[in-house]
Design a protein around this motif. Sequence first.
Motif, short mmCIF file in Angstrom:
data_model
loop_
_atom_site.label_atom_id
_atom_site.label_comp_id
_atom_site.label_asym_id
_atom_site.label_seq_id
_atom_site.Cartn_x
_atom_site.Cartn_y
_atom_site.Cartn_z
N ASP A 182 0.82 -1.21 0.00
CA ASP A 182 0.00 0.00 0.00
C ASP A 182 0.86 1.26 0.00
N ARG A 183 2.14 1.13 0.35
CA ARG A 183 3.05 2.26 0.36
C ARG A 183 3.84 2.36 -0.94
N LEU A 228 3.96 8.33 6.24
CA LEU A 228 2.79 9.20 6.17
C LEU A 228 2.13 8.98 4.82
N ALA A 229 0.90 8.50 4.83
CA ALA A 229 0.16 8.21 3.60
C ALA A 229 -1.04 9.15 3.50
N TYR A 230 -1.28 9.62 2.29
CA TYR A 230 -2.41 10.52 2.06
C TYR A 230 -3.20 10.02 0.86
N VAL A 231 -4.54 9.97 1.00
CA VAL A 231 -5.45 9.64 -0.09
C VAL A 231 -6.43 10.79 -0.22
N HIS A 232 -6.48 11.40 -1.40
CA HIS A 232 -7.38 12.53 -1.62
C HIS A 232 -8.83 12.05 -1.63
N TRP A 233 -9.75 12.93 -1.25
CA TRP A 233 -11.17 12.55 -1.24
C TRP A 233 -11.63 12.20 -2.65
N PHE A 234 -12.65 11.36 -2.74
CA PHE A 234 -13.21 10.99 -4.04
C PHE A 234 -14.69 10.70 -3.89
N TYR A 235 -15.43 10.83 -4.99
CA TYR A 235 -16.87 10.61 -4.97
C TYR A 235 -17.18 9.13 -4.82
N ARG A 236 -18.18 8.87 -4.02
CA ARG A 236 -18.64 7.49 -3.87
C ARG A 236 -19.42 7.05 -5.10
N ASP A 237 -20.15 7.97 -5.73
CA ASP A 237 -20.93 7.67 -6.93
C ASP A 237 -20.46 8.62 -8.03
N TRP A 238 -21.16 8.60 -9.17
CA TRP A 238 -20.77 9.47 -10.29
C TRP A 238 -20.89 10.93 -9.89
N ILE A 272 20.38 7.20 7.14
CA ILE A 272 19.11 7.87 6.88
C ILE A 272 18.61 7.45 5.50
N HIS A 273 17.38 6.98 5.44
CA HIS A 273 16.78 6.59 4.17
C HIS A 273 15.41 7.26 4.03
N PHE A 274 15.18 7.86 2.88
CA PHE A 274 13.90 8.50 2.61
C PHE A 274 13.34 7.95 1.29
N ASN A 275 12.09 7.54 1.31
CA ASN A 275 11.38 7.14 0.11
C ASN A 275 10.09 7.94 0.02
N GLY A 276 9.89 8.57 -1.10
CA GLY A 276 8.65 9.31 -1.32
C GLY A 276 8.07 8.95 -2.67
N ASN A 277 6.76 8.87 -2.75
CA ASN A 277 6.14 8.58 -4.04
C ASN A 277 4.80 9.29 -4.15
N MET A 278 4.40 9.51 -5.38
CA MET A 278 3.13 10.16 -5.68
C MET A 278 2.51 9.44 -6.87
N ASN A 281 2.85 8.82 -0.54
CA ASN A 281 3.47 8.15 0.60
C ASN A 281 4.85 8.74 0.82
N SER A 282 5.22 8.93 2.07
CA SER A 282 6.59 9.35 2.40
C SER A 282 7.05 8.54 3.59
N ASN A 283 8.20 7.90 3.43
CA ASN A 283 8.75 7.02 4.46
C ASN A 283 10.14 7.49 4.82
N LEU A 284 10.37 7.72 6.11
CA LEU A 284 11.67 8.16 6.61
C LEU A 284 12.15 7.17 7.67
N LYS A 285 13.40 6.71 7.51
CA LYS A 285 13.94 5.71 8.44
C LYS A 285 15.35 6.10 8.85
N TYR A 286 15.64 5.88 10.14
CA TYR A 286 16.98 6.14 10.65
C TYR A 286 17.50 4.90 11.36
N HIS A 287 18.73 4.50 11.01
CA HIS A 287 19.35 3.31 11.60
C HIS A 287 20.36 3.72 12.67
#
Length: 834
Positions: free
Chosen positions: A174-175, A758-768, A695-701, A735-741
Motif C-alpha cells: 500500500d506504500r 505518512l500516507a495521504y489519499v485525496h477525497w473521491f466521490y462514492r458515486d458518479w 538515513i533513508h527516505f522514500n517518497g512517491n506520488m 506516501n513518504s517514508n523516513l527511516k533512521y538506523h
Amino acid sequence: MIKKRLPIAIDSRVHLANLCKTKSDQFITVNIQRFRYLYLFLLIPCASHATELTGLVIDEGMNALPGVTLHVKGTNLGDITNGQGRYSIHLDSGNYTLAVSSLGYIDQEISIHVSETDKQQLDITLKESVDRLEAVTITASSIKATLESKGFAMKAVDMKDAELSSIQATDILDRTSGVRIRQSGGMGSRTRFNINGLSGNAIRVFIDGVLMQSYGPSFSLSSIPTNMIERIEVYKGVVPVELASDALGGAINIILKKNYAQNTLNTSYSFGSFNTHQFNTSGSLHRPKSGFTLKGSAFYNYSDNNYKVWGNQVYTTEPTTGEIAYVKATRFHDTYSSAGGKVDVGVTGRSWADELLFGMVLSEMSRDIQHGATMESVYGNRRATQNTQLASLSFKDKSFLSEKLSLEAFTSVSNLNRHIIDTSAYIFDWDGKRKARYDKDGNRTGWYEYISGAEAGNPTLQKSKENVFVGRAVSHFQPTDQHKFTTSFLHTGFVRDSEDPLRHVDIRDLEDTRYSSKTIVGLSYEYQAFQEKLKLSSFYKRFTQAVRVVEYKISGDDEVELNRVRRAVNADGFGFSAAYEILPKILLLSSAERSFRLPVAHELFGNLAESLEPNYDLNPEKSKNLNIGFTLGAFTFGKHEAKLQLNTFWRDTKDKIKRNVREDDTDETTEYINDDSYLSRGLDLDVFYAYNGKIHFNGNMSVFNSRFNTEFDENGLQYDWYRDRERNAPFFTTNSNLKYHFENVIQSGSKASIATNLAYVHWFYRDWESLGGAGKDIIPAQTVLDVSITYTFPDQRITLSLDGRNLLDDQVFDNYALQKPGRALYGKINLKIL
C-alpha cells in the motif's frame, strides 16, 4: 601442442579473474564468461579419459553465484562459474585441494577425492565476508536493478527491514507507488489491489511465479509472514510471459526465501489492538551430500476486529418512534482466525535438478460476517468457515539438458471446503442488540425479523466443495548472450459442488455443479545489444476458457427448474517492452500490450460468504496498455545517494469486471458485471535518498485519472456520467517514508531503527460526480501516520519491534464506505533459533 598451450591459457584465465576482483560483478559475469568458452575448448581434448568434476556454487540464500574462481592447488587446472553458478573441471583420479574464491565471500579450501568415474558432483556454498560488506551490498542491489531495467514498469520491494516489524505485506504494498490496497474491513477481510486504475482480479498475485489461488484462500497475502518473504515484485500494466496468467492491470509476485543451503529455524509472535495475535514459525533442513531438503512453515492469526466505526451508515433506530440516531459503534460480530502450514520435501542442488520438491499445504479459516455489501445491513449471527488441502510438485533446473535451456514446472491439486451458516432472522442495530418490537404502551412484544428468514436472504447451511487443478511450465532457451526465447503454459481447472440441507426437498439431492477451465500459452523473444544497454522483448499470449453450469431452482409455482450454461472464450494478446540506457544510470523504459482477463470462479459463480450472486454471462475484460518512463540513478555523491523513477501510463479498458452498485444500500447481496469502458491516464513518481547508510527516505506520488468512456447505452441514450471520473476509486495518493538506523544502542553490537510513514489519499466521490446536487456522498480525504521502532540484540538472534498504526486515528474507508481500523498498537518478537 595442446599440453604446452594449456597452462598459458589457464594461468591467463586465473590472472584475469584476479584482476576482475577490483571491478564490478557485472564485469566478472560478462567478460569472464566469454573467456570460459576458450578454456573449455582447450581443456576437452586433454581430459577425454579423466573424471569431470561438476557442481553448483551458491550463497547461503540459495542464489547461484557467477564469476566464482575455482583452482586446483598444485596444478594449472580450474574453472570460473558461468551465469548459472555452474563449473566443470576434468581431473585424474586422486586427492586434491580445491581453492574457491569470489568477491564479497570468504575464501574456501576443500579437500576432495576423485574416483575413477565419468562424472562427480560437488556443490559448494560460500559465506558472505564481513570485511567485504560494501561489495556484497552492491551485488544485492544489482538483482533489484536488473529486474527494474528490462523495460517493464515494475518495482522490486526489498523486505529485509519489514520482516522485523508487525506490519503485513499488504501494508508494504500500500506504500508502493501506483498501488492501492482496498479492504472491506480489518484482518481477514477480502483484499483487492488497484494498480494504476485497474483493480480486482485484473491484478494477479503469485508466489514464486505460481498463482496464489493455487494455495487456497486461507493462504493469502495477509497471512504470509513478512519474515518468510525475500522481496515482492510489482508489475504495473504489462506483465512478462514468465508469470503465465491473464493478469491485465498488473501483477504482484511474492518471492519467498529459499535457504535451501543451510539449516534454519525462525519464529515470531505479535500481539496488539483489537485482541490481534499473529504467530509464525519456519525452518529448513539441508544435507549437502545427498541434496535432501526439508522446508516447512506454519502460521496462526486471530483478531476480534472490534474497532470503532461511525458515519452516515452507522446508526441505531429508536424502537417506539423509529427515529435514527447516528452513533460511534464497536464492531461486535467480526472475529477472524486462520491457521495453516506448508511443507516441502525433496532434493535441491543436484546436477540433474536445482529443485525437485513435493509440497503439502493445509489451512483453515473461520470468520464472523459483520455486514452485507454495505454497512447498512448489520449482521449478528452470520458466519463462514473453510479449510483447504493441497498437494504440489515442483521442478526447477537452470541447465535442463543443456546450459542454454532452463525449465520450471509446477502442478497442484487442491480441495477447498466452504461452509456458510445463516439461519437466524433477527435484525440487529449497530449497538449490537436485536431490534425489539413494542406495543403502544411501551411493552416489548417480540423482535423484528427479516421476512426472508435469515440475515442475507433465505436460511442456509450451504456446504460447497471446490476442487482446483493447476499445471504450469516455463522454459527459457538462450542460445547466445544476445538472444533469449521463453515459452509458458498455464492450465487451471475449477469444479464446485454444493449442497444445502435447508434447500427445498425436491432439489436437495439433485446435481448442482459449476465448472470452469482456462488455458494460457505465452511465447516471448528477448534481444540485448550494445553491451546490454538496449533490451527489447516481444510476446504473444493465447487465452481460452470453458464454463459449464448445472443447477436446479424452485420457481414461483414450486416447480423444479433446470438451468444449464455452456460458454467458451478464445482470445489473443500481444505486446512488447524496450529499455535503453542512454547514459550511465539514465534508463528509458517503455512497454505496451493488448491483453485479456478471464473472469474467475467467484465472479462467475458467486460466493455466499461474500454476499455475491452468480453472473454466468460475464465477458472477458480487455485492455490496451501503454507505459513510458525513465530511471535516474542511483547516483552517489560522497555519503549521499539519490534515485528518481517516473512512470506514465495509458489504459483503454473495455468490459471492465466490477462489483455492481445496487441503488438500494440495504441490499444484502450484489454481483459482478461488465461495466462498459474506461480510459485512464496517470503517472507514478518515486524519489529515494540516503545519507551515510543511516538515513533513508522514500517518497512517491501517484495520479490516476480513470474516466467512464462509453457515451451511449444499448438503446442509444447518452449516459449522464459520460467522461466522469470513475466512481468509488481514489485518484491521488502519496506516501513518504523516513527511516533512521542506529548501531551500538544500549549494547555494543546491537542495532535499532525508527521509521515513519505518512500516507495521504485525496477525497473521491462514492458515486458518479454528475449525479446529485449539493452534498454528494464522498469518501473523505485520509491521512494515515504509522511509526515503527525495532531493536536487535548483539547476537542478531532476537529482535523486538513496536508498531503504531494510524496514530492520528483518521477515519479510513474503502469499497463504498466500508470503514477500516483506526489507531492501533502492535508489539512483535522475532527469534532466530538457527
